[in-house]
Design a protein around this motif. Structure first.
Motif, short mmCIF file in Angstrom:
data_model
loop_
_atom_site.label_atom_id
_atom_site.label_comp_id
_atom_site.label_asym_id
_atom_site.label_seq_id
_atom_site.Cartn_x
_atom_site.Cartn_y
_atom_site.Cartn_z
N THR A 123 0.81 -1.22 0.00
CA THR A 123 0.00 0.00 0.00
C THR A 123 0.85 1.27 0.00
O THR A 123 0.30 2.37 -0.05
CB THR A 123 -0.91 0.02 1.24
N VAL A 124 2.15 1.12 0.07
CA VAL A 124 3.07 2.27 0.10
C VAL A 124 3.51 2.59 -1.32
O VAL A 124 4.00 1.70 -2.03
CB VAL A 124 4.29 2.00 1.01
N GLU A 125 3.35 3.84 -1.71
CA GLU A 125 3.66 4.25 -3.07
C GLU A 125 4.55 5.48 -3.04
O GLU A 125 4.29 6.43 -2.29
CB GLU A 125 2.36 4.55 -3.82
N GLY A 126 5.62 5.47 -3.84
CA GLY A 126 6.50 6.62 -3.87
C GLY A 126 7.81 6.31 -4.58
O GLY A 126 7.91 5.34 -5.33
N VAL A 127 8.81 7.16 -4.30
CA VAL A 127 10.12 7.05 -4.94
C VAL A 127 11.10 6.43 -3.96
O VAL A 127 11.20 6.85 -2.80
CB VAL A 127 10.63 8.44 -5.37
N VAL A 128 11.84 5.40 -4.40
CA VAL A 128 12.81 4.72 -3.55
C VAL A 128 13.98 5.67 -3.27
O VAL A 128 14.61 6.18 -4.19
CB VAL A 128 13.32 3.43 -4.22
N GLN A 129 14.24 5.90 -1.99
CA GLN A 129 15.32 6.80 -1.58
C GLN A 129 16.59 6.05 -1.19
O GLN A 129 17.70 6.53 -1.41
CB GLN A 129 14.85 7.65 -0.39
N GLU A 130 16.41 4.86 -0.59
CA GLU A 130 17.59 4.13 -0.09
C GLU A 130 17.24 2.65 0.06
O GLU A 130 16.12 2.30 0.44
CB GLU A 130 18.02 4.71 1.26
N VAL A 131 18.19 1.80 -0.28
CA VAL A 131 18.04 0.35 -0.11
C VAL A 131 19.23 -0.14 0.69
O VAL A 131 20.38 -0.04 0.25
CB VAL A 131 17.97 -0.39 -1.46
N THR A 136 14.24 -0.58 3.39
CA THR A 136 14.11 0.21 2.16
C THR A 136 13.30 1.46 2.50
O THR A 136 12.23 1.36 3.09
CB THR A 136 13.41 -0.59 1.06
N LYS A 137 13.82 2.62 2.12
CA LYS A 137 13.15 3.89 2.42
C LYS A 137 12.48 4.42 1.16
O LYS A 137 13.09 4.47 0.09
CB LYS A 137 14.15 4.90 2.97
N VAL A 138 11.21 4.84 1.32
CA VAL A 138 10.41 5.32 0.19
C VAL A 138 9.85 6.70 0.53
O VAL A 138 9.27 6.90 1.60
CB VAL A 138 9.25 4.34 -0.12
N LEU A 139 10.02 7.65 -0.40
CA LEU A 139 9.45 8.99 -0.26
C LEU A 139 8.07 8.97 -0.89
O LEU A 139 7.92 8.74 -2.09
CB LEU A 139 10.34 10.02 -0.93
N THR A 140 7.02 9.22 -0.09
CA THR A 140 5.65 9.13 -0.56
C THR A 140 5.18 10.47 -1.13
O THR A 140 5.86 11.49 -1.01
CB THR A 140 4.71 8.70 0.58
N ILE A 141 3.98 10.46 -1.71
CA ILE A 141 3.42 11.67 -2.30
C ILE A 141 3.13 12.72 -1.25
O ILE A 141 3.05 13.92 -1.55
CB ILE A 141 2.14 11.32 -3.10
N HIS A 230 10.88 12.11 -14.65
CA HIS A 230 11.33 12.25 -13.28
C HIS A 230 10.20 11.82 -12.35
O HIS A 230 9.12 12.45 -12.36
CB HIS A 230 11.75 13.68 -12.98
N PRO A 231 10.38 10.75 -11.57
CA PRO A 231 9.29 10.23 -10.74
C PRO A 231 8.67 11.25 -9.81
O PRO A 231 7.46 11.20 -9.53
CB PRO A 231 9.98 9.10 -9.94
N GLU A 232 9.46 12.22 -9.32
CA GLU A 232 8.91 13.21 -8.39
C GLU A 232 7.84 14.07 -9.05
O GLU A 232 7.02 14.67 -8.35
CB GLU A 232 10.03 14.10 -7.85
N ASP A 233 7.82 14.14 -10.39
CA ASP A 233 6.80 14.93 -11.08
C ASP A 233 5.39 14.40 -10.82
O ASP A 233 4.41 15.15 -10.91
CB ASP A 233 7.08 14.96 -12.58
N VAL A 234 5.29 13.12 -10.53
CA VAL A 234 3.98 12.52 -10.26
C VAL A 234 3.33 13.19 -9.05
O VAL A 234 2.10 13.35 -8.99
CB VAL A 234 4.12 11.00 -10.04
N PHE A 235 4.13 13.59 -8.07
CA PHE A 235 3.60 14.18 -6.85
C PHE A 235 2.82 15.46 -7.13
O PHE A 235 1.87 15.79 -6.39
CB PHE A 235 4.73 14.48 -5.87
N THR A 236 3.18 16.19 -8.17
CA THR A 236 2.48 17.44 -8.50
C THR A 236 1.48 17.25 -9.64
O THR A 236 0.42 17.87 -9.65
CB THR A 236 3.49 18.53 -8.89
N LEU A 237 1.82 16.39 -10.61
CA LEU A 237 0.96 16.23 -11.78
C LEU A 237 -0.34 15.49 -11.45
O LEU A 237 -1.40 15.86 -11.97
CB LEU A 237 1.71 15.48 -12.88
N ARG A 238 -0.27 14.48 -10.60
CA ARG A 238 -1.50 13.72 -10.30
C ARG A 238 -2.58 14.61 -9.69
O ARG A 238 -3.72 14.61 -10.18
CB ARG A 238 -1.19 12.53 -9.39
N PRO A 239 -2.31 15.38 -8.61
CA PRO A 239 -3.37 16.23 -8.07
C PRO A 239 -3.82 17.32 -9.03
O PRO A 239 -5.00 17.67 -9.05
CB PRO A 239 -2.74 16.81 -6.79
#
Length: 295
Positions: A123-131, A136-141, A230-239
């Protein structure tokens, strides 16, 4: 013939300890060199590569200590101390910790995702920051960093949104759903999507599109396919896209409702039609009765 000794330890024992130490050092050098090349080929992050090298160094050290203890080169008190430390370490490393360690090695080897990928882990969705070996660390929306144990990741569904990967270019296809009721027609919704997507197409590497994925008596659900570099673009484009789509849908829904007759008028019309039908049935019944009487 007696052999010499140093501090109560025979020279043969000292020689064996030295041989074991030299072999351990050689093994450490060989494994470190190999792992360094492997991590570079696999494009692992530096911290994950260091954790992997450190793990093999610890294993080599434990093996050397066990070999030295077998030849009797250490005082029994030292052996007991080392055994106590090892026992405490094993006690501290619970089953979950060992499981995380093994799961981390599996993820580093299988590489279902890498740092920078846009993923969904359960259920966690985002960009992988560290493995790392354990987490594993994930930056969420929501701009929050979530740490997930590697053992839990293996028990979850892993979705990597990576669509295309080249040497200096990566394309991600992110999908999300939007639902509507049946007030607005399908053709009008198609026009709404086309109008909204046209506003964002110049900023995206590939035009987005919408597909009707399911429909029932209450709603229609569309899946939006959004392509980003760039995966981070999803954080702004989706809303932004969701807000624009619903804004246009609200306008179309208001226009559709304005063309329908008011509920009260509809009820009156239905009652009038029912009354006319009853009167017609009564007249037909009277006509049939008179015909039977005359006959």
């Amino acid at each position: 013939m007696t052999t010499g000794n140093l501090f109560g330890i025979e020279f043969s024992t000292i020689l064996s300890v030295l041989v074991i130490a030299v072999v351990a050092l050689l093994l450490e050098r060989v494994f470190t060199t190999y792992l360094s090349k492997f991590t570079k080929r696999a494009k692992m992050q530096r911290n994950a590569a260091n954790n992997l090298v450190l793990t093999f160094r610890i294993l080599i050290l434990i093996g050397a200590v066990l070999a030295i203890s077998r030849i009797g080169g250490l005082d029994p008190a030292w052996i007991l101390s080392i055994s106590a430390i090892a026992g405490a370490a094993l006690g501290f490393a619970s089953q979950k910790t060992l499981g995380n360690f093994l799961a981390g090695l599996f993820l580093l080897a299988a590489r279902p995702f890498k740092v920078g990928d846009l993923v969904r882990l359960g259920t966690v969705e985002g960009v992988v920051q560290e493995v790392t070996i354990n987490y594993t660390k994930v930056l969420t929306i929501g701009n929050n960093t979530v740490s997930i144990s590697n053992l839990q990741i293996l028990d979850r569904d892993i979705t990597n949104y990576l669509y295309e990967s080249r040497k200096n270019f990566s394309l991600y296809c992110y999908t999300f759903e939007i639902g509507f009721d049946h007030t607005v027609s399908t053709d009008k919704l198609t026009a709404v999507f086309a109008e909204v997507f046209e506003r964002f197409v110049h900023t995206l590497p590939k035009p987005p599109f919408a597909m009707l994925t399911r429909s029932d008596a209450f709603a229609r659900v569309y899946t939006i396919y959004l392509y980003v570099e760039h995966p981070e673009d999803v954080f702004t484009l989706r809303p932004q896209i969701s807000a624009e789509v619903f804004k246009r849908w609200d306008l179309e829904r208001s226009a559709a409702k304005s063309t329908l007759p008011p509920k009260d008028d509809s009820a009156k019309m239905a009652q009038q039609q029912m009354k006319k039908k009853e009167e017609k049935d009564d007249e037909e019944g009277k006509t049939r009765s008179q015909s039977d009487t005359v006959g």
